[in-house]
Scaffold this motif. Structure first.
Motif, PDB file in Angstrom:
ATOM      1  N   ALA A 111      49.332 -32.242  39.284  1.00 30.76           N
ATOM      2  CA  ALA A 111      48.591 -33.306  39.967  1.00 30.76           C
ATOM      3  C   ALA A 111      47.621 -32.721  40.992  1.00 30.76           C
ATOM      4  CB  ALA A 111      49.558 -34.268  40.650  1.00 30.76           C
ATOM      5  N   ALA A 112      48.055 -31.691  41.699  1.00 22.38           N
ATOM      6  CA  ALA A 112      47.165 -31.038  42.663  1.00 22.38           C
ATOM      7  C   ALA A 112      45.974 -30.407  41.955  1.00 22.38           C
ATOM      8  CB  ALA A 112      47.936 -29.992  43.457  1.00 22.38           C
ATOM      9  N   ALA A 113      46.197 -29.844  40.754  1.00 27.03           N
ATOM     10  CA  ALA A 113      45.092 -29.270  39.979  1.00 27.03           C
ATOM     11  C   ALA A 113      44.127 -30.361  39.515  1.00 27.03           C
ATOM     12  CB  ALA A 113      45.643 -28.499  38.788  1.00 27.03           C
ATOM     13  N   LEU A 114      44.641 -31.540  39.179  1.00 27.90           N
ATOM     14  CA  LEU A 114      43.773 -32.659  38.809  1.00 27.90           C
ATOM     15  C   LEU A 114      42.881 -33.061  39.985  1.00 27.90           C
ATOM     16  CD1 LEU A 114      46.316 -34.884  36.826  1.00 27.90           C
ATOM     17  CD2 LEU A 114      44.308 -33.734  35.854  1.00 27.90           C
ATOM     18  N   THR A 115      43.437 -33.037  41.187  1.00 33.00           N
ATOM     19  CA  THR A 115      42.649 -33.372  42.371  1.00 33.00           C
ATOM     20  C   THR A 115      41.501 -32.380  42.566  1.00 33.00           C
ATOM     21  OG1 THR A 115      44.548 -34.414  43.442  1.00 33.00           O
ATOM     22  CG2 THR A 115      42.749 -33.689  44.868  1.00 33.00           C
ATOM     23  N   LYS A 116      41.764 -31.105  42.285  1.00 34.97           N
ATOM     24  CA  LYS A 116      40.746 -30.069  42.485  1.00 34.97           C
ATOM     25  C   LYS A 116      39.681 -30.067  41.388  1.00 34.97           C
ATOM     26  CE  LYS A 116      43.869 -26.962  44.970  1.00 34.97           C
ATOM     27  NZ  LYS A 116      44.613 -25.680  44.925  1.00 34.97           N
ATOM     28  N   THR A 117      39.914 -30.792  40.315  1.00 32.11           N
ATOM     29  CA  THR A 117      38.961 -30.824  39.195  1.00 32.11           C
ATOM     30  C   THR A 117      38.405 -32.233  38.998  1.00 32.11           C
ATOM     31  OG1 THR A 117      40.860 -31.051  37.673  1.00 32.11           O
ATOM     32  CG2 THR A 117      39.988 -28.827  38.037  1.00 32.11           C
ATOM     33  N   CYS A 118      39.226 -33.141  38.465  1.00 32.07           N
ATOM     34  CA  CYS A 118      38.769 -34.530  38.308  1.00 32.07           C
ATOM     35  C   CYS A 118      38.362 -35.127  39.651  1.00 32.07           C
ATOM     36  CB  CYS A 118      39.887 -35.387  37.712  1.00 32.07           C
ATOM     37  SG  CYS A 118      40.410 -34.961  36.053  1.00 32.07           S
ATOM     38  N   GLY A 119      39.207 -34.941  40.651  1.00 33.49           N
ATOM     39  CA  GLY A 119      38.924 -35.513  41.966  1.00 33.49           C
ATOM     40  C   GLY A 119      37.697 -34.923  42.613  1.00 33.49           C
ATOM     41  N   ALA A 175      51.910 -39.280  40.757  1.00 31.92           N
ATOM     42  CA  ALA A 175      51.065 -38.220  41.312  1.00 31.92           C
ATOM     43  C   ALA A 175      49.866 -37.927  40.424  1.00 31.92           C
ATOM     44  CB  ALA A 175      51.895 -36.956  41.518  1.00 31.92           C
ATOM     45  N   CYS A 176      50.062 -37.966  39.108  1.00 38.59           N
ATOM     46  CA  CYS A 176      48.989 -37.595  38.176  1.00 38.59           C
ATOM     47  C   CYS A 176      48.053 -38.753  37.851  1.00 38.59           C
ATOM     48  CB  CYS A 176      49.593 -37.050  36.877  1.00 38.59           C
ATOM     49  SG  CYS A 176      50.414 -35.447  37.059  1.00 38.59           S
ATOM     50  N   PHE A 177      48.547 -39.975  37.970  1.00 44.06           N
ATOM     51  CA  PHE A 177      47.795 -41.130  37.466  1.00 44.06           C
ATOM     52  C   PHE A 177      46.427 -41.354  38.122  1.00 44.06           C
ATOM     53  CE2 PHE A 177      46.920 -45.734  37.991  1.00 44.06           C
ATOM     54  CZ  PHE A 177      46.571 -46.032  36.677  1.00 44.06           C
ATOM     55  N   PRO A 178      46.295 -41.357  39.466  1.00 40.97           N
ATOM     56  CA  PRO A 178      45.023 -41.798  40.057  1.00 40.97           C
ATOM     57  C   PRO A 178      43.819 -40.949  39.667  1.00 40.97           C
ATOM     58  CG  PRO A 178      46.767 -41.917  41.680  1.00 40.97           C
ATOM     59  CD  PRO A 178      47.333 -41.179  40.507  1.00 40.97           C
ATOM     60  N   ASP A 179      43.923 -39.618  39.764  1.00 43.97           N
ATOM     61  CA  ASP A 179      42.762 -38.787  39.435  1.00 43.97           C
ATOM     62  C   ASP A 179      42.399 -38.882  37.961  1.00 43.97           C
ATOM     63  OD1 ASP A 179      41.814 -37.485  41.873  1.00 43.97           O
ATOM     64  OD2 ASP A 179      43.798 -36.576  41.957  1.00 43.97           O
ATOM     65  N   VAL A 180      43.393 -39.128  37.101  1.00 47.15           N
ATOM     66  CA  VAL A 180      43.101 -39.333  35.683  1.00 47.15           C
ATOM     67  C   VAL A 180      42.395 -40.671  35.487  1.00 47.15           C
ATOM     68  CG1 VAL A 180      44.127 -39.667  33.401  1.00 47.15           C
ATOM     69  CG2 VAL A 180      45.008 -37.871  34.912  1.00 47.15           C
ATOM     70  N   ALA A 181      42.937 -41.719  36.093  1.00 53.79           N
ATOM     71  CA  ALA A 181      42.368 -43.057  35.916  1.00 53.79           C
ATOM     72  C   ALA A 181      40.949 -43.153  36.463  1.00 53.79           C
ATOM     73  CB  ALA A 181      43.273 -44.091  36.593  1.00 53.79           C
TER      74      ALA A 181
END
Length: 218
Positions: A111-119, A175-181
């Motif tokens: 989830a933290a990696a998603l924040t650093k990329t998608c986010g 944790a993973c849902f918001p940056d994906v959505a």
């Protein structure tokens, strides 16, 4: 001014458009927990860099949860605290099986990696002065999303609906849902990720689910 003794003991310092803040709001809603929102204007006021906020969280990041004498200043740690301290069912942070805890820790890091990329790509597109290598962010985000979609697809073949092989969702899913959505707000299309879209619909069906700008009901 007299103190309001009826105010909830839990305070959440947050910003409405922050995906990390939404994670905390979402789990608080699912758990049915009252709390006092403390709005921090990330943009344009940049209150997260103000002296008063840096005294609360020297890293200047949102959200921050204050629960009595405990202050937590990391989005994933906020979820873990809420689940371990305020979920009598024990479902949101399963502690019985060490293998589940290992998997949960891995997905929180994911989830933290998603924040650093998608986010980060979303932040770039919303704030044009936010200078990052957005092409690399999007490329790395797609790799993460392909991995996530593959994991979910194989899980579906085994009758599993969530990130962990359990019958109930956990904080890993939250944790993973918001940056994906919100990925499409950063120029990252989700069209090819059918398993991710189905997983998102399952999360939206959880009792207590709430929305934020850019994330809609099922």
């Amino acid at each position: 001014m007299p103190l309001n003794t009826d105010a909830p003991a839990v305070e959440l310092y947050e910003y409405e458009l922050s995906a990390d803040s939404y994670k905390a709001r979402l789990l608080l809603s699912i758990l049915g927990m009252p709390y006092t929102p403390r709005l921090v204007e990330f943009y344009p006021a940049r209150e997260h860099r103000s002296d008063w906020f840096l005294a609360l969280n020297p890293r200047g990041e949102l959200p921050v949860l204050v629960d009595g004498d405990v202050t937590i200043d990391d989005a994933q740690r906020v979820l873990v605290h809420l689940a371990t301290a305020h979920d009598p069912s024990g479902n949101w942070y399963p502690r019985g099986d060490p293998a589940d805890i290992d998997k949960l820790s891995m997905w929180l890091a994911f989830a933290a990696a998603l924040t650093k990329t998608c986010g980060a790509a979303r932040l770039h597109d919303a704030l044009l002065h936010h200078h990052i290598d957005v092409a690399t962010c999007r490329s790395d985000a797609l790799e993460l999303l392909r991995s996530l979609d593959e994991h979910l697809w194989f899980g579906e073949q085994e009758g599993q609906a969530w990130l962990l092989p359990r019958t109930e969702p956990t904080v890993a899913d939250i944790a993973c849902f918001p940056d994906v959505a919100l990925a499409e707000e950063g120029g990252i299309a989700l069209d090819e990720f059918g398993a991710i879209r189905r997983w998102g619909d399952r999360i939206r069906a959880i009792s207590g689910f709430i929305t934020m700008p850019g994330i809609f009901p099922r």
